[in-house]
Motif scaffolding. Structure first.
Motif, mmCIF file in Angstrom:
data_model
loop_
_atom_site.group_PDB
_atom_site.id
_atom_site.type_symbol
_atom_site.label_atom_id
_atom_site.label_comp_id
_atom_site.label_asym_id
_atom_site.label_seq_id
_atom_site.Cartn_x
_atom_site.Cartn_y
_atom_site.Cartn_z
ATOM 1 N N MET A 149 0.831 -1.205 0.000
ATOM 2 C CA MET A 149 0.000 0.000 0.000
ATOM 3 C C MET A 149 0.867 1.257 0.000
ATOM 4 O O MET A 149 0.554 2.245 -0.682
ATOM 5 C CB MET A 149 -0.944 -0.009 1.215
ATOM 6 C CG MET A 149 -1.904 1.163 1.281
ATOM 7 S SD MET A 149 -3.037 1.250 -0.116
ATOM 8 C CE MET A 149 -4.215 -0.051 0.316
ATOM 9 N N ALA A 150 1.961 1.228 0.755
ATOM 10 C CA ALA A 150 2.859 2.397 0.779
ATOM 11 C C ALA A 150 3.428 2.649 -0.615
ATOM 12 O O ALA A 150 3.501 3.798 -1.075
ATOM 13 C CB ALA A 150 3.978 2.182 1.800
ATOM 14 N N VAL A 151 3.813 1.571 -1.306
ATOM 15 C CA VAL A 151 4.358 1.687 -2.660
ATOM 16 C C VAL A 151 3.286 2.241 -3.604
ATOM 17 O O VAL A 151 3.535 3.172 -4.376
ATOM 18 C CB VAL A 151 4.853 0.299 -3.153
ATOM 19 C CG1 VAL A 151 5.197 0.335 -4.638
ATOM 20 C CG2 VAL A 151 6.060 -0.151 -2.336
ATOM 21 N N HIS A 152 2.102 1.675 -3.507
ATOM 22 C CA HIS A 152 0.990 2.093 -4.354
ATOM 23 C C HIS A 152 0.658 3.577 -4.140
ATOM 24 O O HIS A 152 0.458 4.335 -5.091
ATOM 25 C CB HIS A 152 -0.224 1.208 -4.040
ATOM 26 C CG HIS A 152 -1.482 1.630 -4.708
ATOM 27 N ND1 HIS A 152 -1.783 1.272 -6.008
ATOM 28 C CD2 HIS A 152 -2.520 2.380 -4.266
ATOM 29 C CE1 HIS A 152 -2.959 1.793 -6.319
ATOM 30 N NE2 HIS A 152 -3.427 2.466 -5.297
ATOM 31 N N GLN A 153 0.618 3.973 -2.869
ATOM 32 C CA GLN A 153 0.291 5.375 -2.537
ATOM 33 C C GLN A 153 1.376 6.324 -3.032
ATOM 34 O O GLN A 153 1.080 7.426 -3.505
ATOM 35 C CB GLN A 153 0.148 5.539 -1.013
ATOM 36 C CG GLN A 153 -1.003 4.766 -0.422
ATOM 37 C CD GLN A 153 -2.251 5.626 -0.294
ATOM 38 O OE1 GLN A 153 -2.384 6.610 -0.998
ATOM 39 N NE2 GLN A 153 -3.150 5.233 0.588
ATOM 40 N N ALA A 154 2.639 5.897 -2.903
ATOM 41 C CA ALA A 154 3.743 6.756 -3.362
ATOM 42 C C ALA A 154 3.584 7.031 -4.851
ATOM 43 O O ALA A 154 3.751 8.167 -5.318
ATOM 44 C CB ALA A 154 5.089 6.082 -3.083
ATOM 45 N N ARG A 155 3.226 5.971 -5.582
ATOM 46 C CA ARG A 155 3.024 6.142 -7.028
ATOM 47 C C ARG A 155 1.835 7.063 -7.294
ATOM 48 O O ARG A 155 1.908 8.010 -8.083
ATOM 49 C CB ARG A 155 2.824 4.756 -7.647
ATOM 50 C CG ARG A 155 2.295 4.731 -9.049
ATOM 51 C CD ARG A 155 3.244 5.374 -10.063
ATOM 52 N NE ARG A 155 4.586 4.850 -10.027
ATOM 53 C CZ ARG A 155 4.977 3.709 -10.607
ATOM 54 N NH1 ARG A 155 4.116 2.984 -11.270
ATOM 55 N NH2 ARG A 155 6.219 3.313 -10.533
ATOM 56 N N LYS A 156 0.747 6.805 -6.576
ATOM 57 C CA LYS A 156 -0.486 7.558 -6.802
ATOM 58 C C LYS A 156 -0.287 9.048 -6.503
ATOM 59 O O LYS A 156 -0.781 9.910 -7.217
ATOM 60 C CB LYS A 156 -1.595 6.979 -5.910
ATOM 61 C CG LYS A 156 -3.000 7.397 -6.306
ATOM 62 C CD LYS A 156 -4.072 6.662 -5.512
ATOM 63 C CE LYS A 156 -4.446 7.419 -4.263
ATOM 64 N NZ LYS A 156 -5.416 6.716 -3.401
ATOM 65 N N LEU A 157 0.462 9.332 -5.424
ATOM 66 C CA LEU A 157 0.660 10.726 -5.018
ATOM 67 C C LEU A 157 1.859 11.368 -5.718
ATOM 68 O O LEU A 157 2.155 12.534 -5.493
ATOM 69 C CB LEU A 157 0.856 10.799 -3.491
ATOM 70 C CG LEU A 157 -0.292 10.250 -2.632
ATOM 71 C CD1 LEU A 157 0.123 10.160 -1.173
ATOM 72 C CD2 LEU A 157 -1.546 11.120 -2.781
ATOM 73 N N GLY A 158 2.567 10.566 -6.529
ATOM 74 C CA GLY A 158 3.722 11.104 -7.235
ATOM 75 C C GLY A 158 4.890 11.472 -6.323
ATOM 76 O O GLY A 158 5.602 12.441 -6.574
ATOM 77 N N ILE A 159 5.082 10.702 -5.257
ATOM 78 C CA ILE A 159 6.198 10.960 -4.326
ATOM 79 C C ILE A 159 7.468 10.346 -4.914
ATOM 80 O O ILE A 159 7.603 9.120 -4.955
ATOM 81 C CB ILE A 159 5.924 10.326 -2.934
ATOM 82 C CG1 ILE A 159 4.523 10.644 -2.430
ATOM 83 C CG2 ILE A 159 7.001 10.766 -1.929
ATOM 84 C CD1 ILE A 159 4.250 12.091 -2.199
ATOM 85 N N ARG A 160 8.400 11.149 -5.334
ATOM 86 C CA ARG A 160 9.550 10.640 -6.062
ATOM 87 C C ARG A 160 10.751 10.329 -5.160
ATOM 88 O O ARG A 160 11.698 9.680 -5.582
ATOM 89 C CB ARG A 160 9.960 11.637 -7.153
ATOM 90 C CG ARG A 160 8.808 11.994 -8.089
ATOM 91 C CD ARG A 160 9.303 12.605 -9.377
ATOM 92 N NE ARG A 160 10.055 11.645 -10.176
ATOM 93 C CZ ARG A 160 9.467 10.770 -11.008
ATOM 94 N NH1 ARG A 160 8.167 10.742 -11.158
ATOM 95 N NH2 ARG A 160 10.217 9.934 -11.695
#
Ligand code: SF4
Lengths: 374, 87
Positions: A149-160
């Motif tokens: 979920m953390a990985v998915h959220q990072a992608r979704k929020l564009g956290i680079r």
């Protein structure tokens, strides 16, 4: 607390023990897969309450313990780099790598932080856009969905500035490896309840049939363990070998479909080396192709680190159920939770730590009703 | 870290597009992500691990299991010492 205290009731435990005693006609060796179960067993002396001849062999289900030295060394390398905030579950800080641990890296100026949830690590990345935030993503099928979920959220929020050092492991291939070992004495399994809360039970019937072993999904309270033993012994005495669920309050056959869908998206199955044991085929997860750019091993180019296990620690044998912790020469002398030689002495789920905490110098087992909550 | 514990949902709210709950673990209160159990309701119990609710605790089967355990104890009492019961 509801569903906790009730499953520690000494009266009911006696009934279960009596029933097991009445069923047993010969010795049986069962393996509890999960380190959390090992702790319940040693803490309450359940192995000593069981009828003679029923042996509990402690399995490899401690994620901290089986995380390979190589990955620990990669974590130490990444955590030492300037500009990095390295986030980990607390258990990993004292796990010895080659020559040092994450705790030491922190002492030497590395920014190592303990998080309770992988989402906390993501939050740190959002709050520190000028730093690289790396999360140490270890664990079995229970921990993999939160990390996914953390990985998915990072992608979704564009956290680079967020990446994950992934070292996930899966239980069914470990059962396969235990059963395939020429030294195997295990005749039945107490499967890890919370792994099945996520994954369900579909992966186990084939294993039970192939190796002719009963596999009983088991919870973590003293009564859950006793019920798992009772059902496994009953099958063994009848010559049966099926999958049974002794933990229905938390395990449905299909597991958690939303979590499984996320796992299938974020991870892909890979061979994985287990500390002290070696490579078990298809026993792990890594980030899938789609999420490879969030893989810390690629981002920090630490793919080249390889290491060898120290010889004096016998945790490999402990993790395979071939040796009890107190039979290791270093146990309680050279090796203690403060000065651990192996990860099994560090983790709150490690078998060596369980023996050190509850079974040293003849310390008495905790009475069933005295378990702390939460 | 792999330990998962039952907790009771106290409040539910949407935070940054994520479904979150305040969960009580016998006095200790923590924020928990509900994305994997979106229909979990206030008052229900769930197995929580590293900040995520992973499975709902089913009260009915919990009670059934406890009943079974109680029955085992009663049956044993009826039969007397189980070691002496002929199989
Ligand atoms: S007691 Fe220490 S040295 Fe021995 S197997 Fe356990 S962790 Fe390794």
């Amino acid at each position: 607390m509801r569903y906790l205290a009730e499953f520690q009731n000494p009266e009911l435990a006696r009934g279960l023990l009596d029933d097991i005693r009445a069923a047993v006609t010969r010795p049986w060796a069962l393996m509890e897969v999960c380190g959390g179960q090992t702790h319940t067993i040693i803490r309450h002396g359940i192995d000593q309450l069981l009828p003679e001849g029923i042996e509990l062999i402690h399995g490899p289900g401690c994620p901290v313990c089986v995380t390979p030295l190589e990955i620990i060394d990669k974590a130490l390398e990444i955590a030492s780099r300037p500009g990095v905030i390295f986030c980990s579950f607390g258990d990993m800080l004292r796990v010895p790598g080659t020559g040092r641990d994450l705790f030491r890296v922190r002492g030497e100026g590395g920014d190592v932080r303990v998080v309770y949830s992988p989402l906390d690590a993501l939050r740190i990345a959002i709050d520190n856009p000028d730093r690289e935030v790396v999360f140490f993503g270890i664990g079995f099928e229970t921990t993999a969905p939160p990390n996914a979920m953390a990985v998915h959220q990072a992608r979704k929020l564009g956290i680079r500035n967020f990446s994950v050092l992934v070292s996930h492991v899966r239980v069914p291939p470990a059962i396969e490896a235990v059963m395939s070992s020429p030294d195997c004495r295990v005749q039945g399994f107490l499967a890890a309840g919370h792994v099945c809360s996520v994954m369900g039970t579909e992966e186990y019937p084939a294993l039970a049939a192939r190796h002719r072993v009963p596999i009983v999904v088991t919870g973590f309270e003293p009564l859950d363990i006793l019920e798992g033993v009772r059902r496994t012994v009953r099958q063994l005495e009848r010559g049966e070998h099926t999958v049974d669920n002794a933990y229905p309050r938390a395990v449905r056959p299909e597991g958690n479909p939303a979590a499984r869908a996320m796992l299938a998206d974020v991870f892909e199955v890979t061979d994985r080396s287990w500390r002290g044991i070696g490579v078990i085929p298809l026993s792990g997860w890594r980030l899938s192709e789609r999420y490879r750019d969030l893989d810390a091993e690629h981002r920090f180019e630490v793919g080249g680190i390889t290491t060898r296990e120290p010889a004096e620690c016998r945790s490999g044998e402990v993790l395979q159920g071939l040796l009890k912790p107190n039979e290791c020469g270093a146990f309680g002398t050279v090796c203690t939770p403060r000065t651990p030689l192996g990860a099994t002495m560090v983790s709150s789920e490690g078998a060596c730590a369980a023996y050190y905490l509850y079974r040293r110098l003849g310390s008495p087992a905790a009475p069933l009703e005295a378990n702390p909550v939460g | 870290m792999c330990l998962a514990v039952p907790g009771r949902v106290m409040e539910i709210e949407e935070r940054d597009g994520t479904r979150m709950a305040v969960v009580d673990f016998g006095g200790v209160v923590k924020d928990v992500c509900l994305e994997y159990l979106p229909d979990l309701a206030v008052g229900e119990y769930a197995i929580v691990h590293v900040g995520f609710a992973l499975q709902r605790l089913d009260e009915e089967s919990a009670l059934k299991t406890l009943e079974l355990f109680a029955e085992l104890g009663l049956l044993q009492e009826e039969f007397g010492d189980p070691l002496e019961v002929e199989r």
